[in-house]
Each structure stands twice: as structure tokens, then as C-alpha cells.
Design a protein around this motif. Structure first.
Motif, PDB file in Angstrom:
ATOM      1  N   GLN A  77       0.845  -1.188   0.000  1.00 35.16           N
ATOM      2  CA  GLN A  77       0.000   0.000   0.000  1.00 35.16           C
ATOM      3  C   GLN A  77       0.883   1.242   0.000  1.00 35.16           C
ATOM      4  O   GLN A  77       1.933   1.268   0.656  1.00 35.16           O
ATOM      5  N   ALA A  78       0.451   2.280  -0.718  1.00 38.93           N
ATOM      6  CA  ALA A  78       1.181   3.543  -0.771  1.00 38.93           C
ATOM      7  C   ALA A  78       1.398   4.073   0.638  1.00 38.93           C
ATOM      8  O   ALA A  78       0.522   3.986   1.493  1.00 38.93           O
ATOM      9  N   GLY A  79       2.584   4.616   0.874  1.00 37.82           N
ATOM     10  CA  GLY A  79       2.918   5.195   2.170  1.00 37.82           C
ATOM     11  C   GLY A  79       3.560   4.223   3.141  1.00 37.82           C
ATOM     12  O   GLY A  79       4.008   4.615   4.206  1.00 37.82           O
ATOM     13  N   LYS A  80       3.607   2.941   2.782  1.00 33.81           N
ATOM     14  CA  LYS A  80       4.242   1.921   3.620  1.00 33.81           C
ATOM     15  C   LYS A  80       5.666   1.686   3.127  1.00 33.81           C
ATOM     16  O   LYS A  80       5.963   1.820   1.950  1.00 33.81           O
ATOM     17  N   ASP A  81       6.556   1.302   4.035  1.00 33.14           N
ATOM     18  CA  ASP A  81       7.917   0.948   3.657  1.00 33.14           C
ATOM     19  C   ASP A  81       7.881  -0.291   2.769  1.00 33.14           C
ATOM     20  O   ASP A  81       7.075  -1.204   2.996  1.00 33.14           O
ATOM     21  N   GLY A  82       8.755  -0.331   1.755  1.00 33.97           N
ATOM     22  CA  GLY A  82       8.817  -1.503   0.887  1.00 33.97           C
ATOM     23  C   GLY A  82       9.273  -1.159  -0.516  1.00 33.97           C
ATOM     24  O   GLY A  82       9.955  -0.157  -0.730  1.00 33.97           O
ATOM     25  N   ALA A  83       8.866  -1.980  -1.477  1.00 39.02           N
ATOM     26  CA  ALA A  83       9.301  -1.838  -2.872  1.00 39.02           C
ATOM     27  C   ALA A  83       8.388  -0.885  -3.645  1.00 39.02           C
ATOM     28  O   ALA A  83       7.158  -0.989  -3.582  1.00 39.02           O
ATOM     29  N   TYR A  84       9.025   0.028  -4.399  1.00 40.81           N
ATOM     30  CA  TYR A  84       8.324   0.989  -5.247  1.00 40.81           C
ATOM     31  C   TYR A  84       8.975   0.984  -6.623  1.00 40.81           C
ATOM     32  O   TYR A  84      10.184   0.782  -6.739  1.00 40.81           O
ATOM     33  N   ARG A  85       8.177   1.243  -7.645  1.00 38.58           N
ATOM     34  CA  ARG A  85       8.662   1.289  -9.020  1.00 38.58           C
ATOM     35  C   ARG A  85       8.632   2.738  -9.496  1.00 38.58           C
ATOM     36  O   ARG A  85       7.645   3.456  -9.263  1.00 38.58           O
ATOM     37  N   ALA A  86       9.711   3.171 -10.152  1.00 37.46           N
ATOM     38  CA  ALA A  86       9.761   4.526 -10.703  1.00 37.46           C
ATOM     39  C   ALA A  86       8.710   4.677 -11.795  1.00 37.46           C
ATOM     40  O   ALA A  86       8.567   3.803 -12.652  1.00 37.46           O
ATOM     41  N   LYS A  87       7.950   5.763 -11.744  1.00 36.25           N
ATOM     42  CA  LYS A  87       7.005   6.074 -12.814  1.00 36.25           C
ATOM     43  C   LYS A  87       7.819   6.516 -14.030  1.00 36.25           C
ATOM     44  O   LYS A  87       8.901   7.088 -13.873  1.00 36.25           O
ATOM     45  N   PRO A  88       7.307   6.298 -15.231  1.00 37.13           N
ATOM     46  CA  PRO A  88       8.061   6.687 -16.429  1.00 37.13           C
ATOM     47  C   PRO A  88       7.969   8.195 -16.697  1.00 37.13           C
ATOM     48  O   PRO A  88       7.433   8.639 -17.700  1.00 37.13           O
ATOM     49  N   VAL A  89       8.494   8.968 -15.774  1.00 39.45           N
ATOM     50  CA  VAL A  89       8.472  10.432 -15.876  1.00 39.45           C
ATOM     51  C   VAL A  89       9.750  10.887 -16.575  1.00 39.45           C
ATOM     52  O   VAL A  89      10.855  10.645 -16.070  1.00 39.45           O
ATOM     53  N   PRO A  90       9.632  11.547 -17.730  1.00 37.16           N
ATOM     54  CA  PRO A  90      10.842  11.987 -18.437  1.00 37.16           C
ATOM     55  C   PRO A  90      11.624  13.044 -17.660  1.00 37.16           C
ATOM     56  O   PRO A  90      11.040  13.906 -17.001  1.00 37.16           O
ATOM     57  N   VAL A  91      12.946  12.932 -17.724  1.00 38.15           N
ATOM     58  CA  VAL A  91      13.856  13.933 -17.163  1.00 38.15           C
ATOM     59  C   VAL A  91      14.872  14.298 -18.240  1.00 38.15           C
ATOM     60  O   VAL A  91      15.116  13.517 -19.165  1.00 38.15           O
ATOM     61  N   PHE A  92      15.440  15.469 -18.126  1.00 36.63           N
ATOM     62  CA  PHE A  92      16.541  15.851 -19.002  1.00 36.63           C
ATOM     63  C   PHE A  92      17.838  15.438 -18.322  1.00 36.63           C
ATOM     64  O   PHE A  92      17.967  15.553 -17.096  1.00 36.63           O
ATOM     65  N   ALA A  93      18.786  14.947 -19.100  1.00 33.89           N
ATOM     66  CA  ALA A  93      20.066  14.515 -18.535  1.00 33.89           C
ATOM     67  C   ALA A  93      21.194  14.834 -19.504  1.00 33.89           C
ATOM     68  O   ALA A  93      21.018  14.781 -20.726  1.00 33.89           O
ATOM     69  N   ARG A  94      22.334  15.158 -18.921  1.00 30.63           N
ATOM     70  CA  ARG A  94      23.540  15.440 -19.700  1.00 30.63           C
ATOM     71  C   ARG A  94      24.741  14.896 -18.951  1.00 30.63           C
ATOM     72  O   ARG A  94      24.895  15.137 -17.753  1.00 30.63           O
ATOM     73  N   GLN A  95      25.585  14.172 -19.665  1.00 36.03           N
ATOM     74  CA  GLN A  95      26.820  13.685 -19.069  1.00 36.03           C
ATOM     75  C   GLN A  95      27.810  14.847 -19.004  1.00 36.03           C
ATOM     76  O   GLN A  95      27.969  15.590 -19.975  1.00 36.03           O
ATOM     77  N   ILE A  96      28.480  14.974 -17.845  1.00 37.53           N
ATOM     78  CA  ILE A  96      29.449  16.056 -17.635  1.00 37.53           C
ATOM     79  C   ILE A  96      30.828  15.408 -17.547  1.00 37.53           C
ATOM     80  O   ILE A  96      31.034  14.459 -16.797  1.00 37.53           O
TER      81      ILE A  96
END
Length: 148
Positions: A77-96
């Protein structure tokens, strides 16, 4: 060392759009504290998520941001300690390609990146970073035609 401030990766031709594909272990903070990640200090408040990623890295996400970025893995259940999966939310990324630093947000914790680490932008003024090896393991580049 480079220091980034108010950078906008959405306008950077060297940046791309990525999504995280990872299941993480989460413990919700019961009191305020600080976790020292590979990238620097991560302060947290009660209710914030203390995350251990699939590669063993640890970091903190504020409660408000966590609910937008992760879903519980059934039957949790949401809010409980345990396993969570990342939502497919796009982010911008650049290697430095040299050591760098950036504040997670205005007045926030300052993160320290090594050469070849990735600078992440979740939203305007909201940043993170990922060690190169971890980034390669858990992020997938989006095709250019996908909207953000």
C-alpha cells in the motif's frame, strides 16, 4: 570544478530526455535527519522517502516529490515501507566530463559530481545527479518524438 546554477537542460543540445526504469526499496523517515550519499548530503524531514536503488545507491526524495515519481509494487500500500517502481516520468540529462557541483534546488543541498557523472533536471530549478555506471544501468533514452 564546474559549478552549475540555474542551468536549463531542456535548451541544451548536449542533453537528452530519459526515463528511469527501476524498482527501489523505500523507508519513510520517522524523524528529521541527514543521509550522506555518494554525491553529498541529503537532508530529510519526517515522511520523506529514504531510497535504496537497485545498484545499492542511497538518496532522499521529499514526500511531495516521491508520490509523483514512484508507485508501490503490489500488494504494498502507498505510504508503507517496501518496494516501489519509478514512474516513467521523463527527465533531461547530460553527461558532464569533469567534476561539477549543483544545488538540488534553490538553497538546497549541494551535490558533487565526478567526471563522467550525469546531471539530471526533473523540472525548472529541480536537479539531481547520477553516477555514470548507475545511470547506464537504470535510465533509458526516449526517442526524440516523445513529448515531455
Amino acid at each position: 570544478m564546474l559549478h552549475f546554477s540555474r542551468i536549463d537542460l531542456s535548451c541544451d543540445p548536449l542533453a537528452g530526455r530519459y526515463v528511469k526504469e527501476e524498482t527501489v526499496s523505500v523507508a519513510f523517515a520517522r524523524e528529521a535527519g541527514e543521509l550522506i550519499s555518494l554525491e553529498g548530503p541529503n537532508r530529510y524531514a519526517p515522511g520523506d522517502a529514504i531510497i535504496t536503488g537497485s545498484t545499492g545507491s542511497r538518496w532522499v526524495v521529499s514526500h511531495d516529490r516521491f508520490v509523483l515519481k514512484y508507485d508501490p509494487v503490489a500488494p504494498l500500500q502507498a505510504g508503507k515501507d517496501g518496494a516501489y517502481r519509478a514512474k516513467p516520468v521523463p527527465v533531461f540529462a547530460r553527461q558532464i566530463h569533469e567534476p561539477f557541483s549543483i544545488a538540488r534546488s534553490a538553497g538546497g543541498d549541494v551535490l558533487q559530481g565526478k567526471a563522467q557523472d550525469w546531471l539530471l533536471q526533473y523540472a525548472p530549478g529541480d536537479y539531481g545527479l547520477a553516477e555514470n555506471q548507475r545511470f547506464v544501468q537504470v535510465y533509458r533514452r526516449l526517442p526524440e518524438s516523445d513529448g515531455v
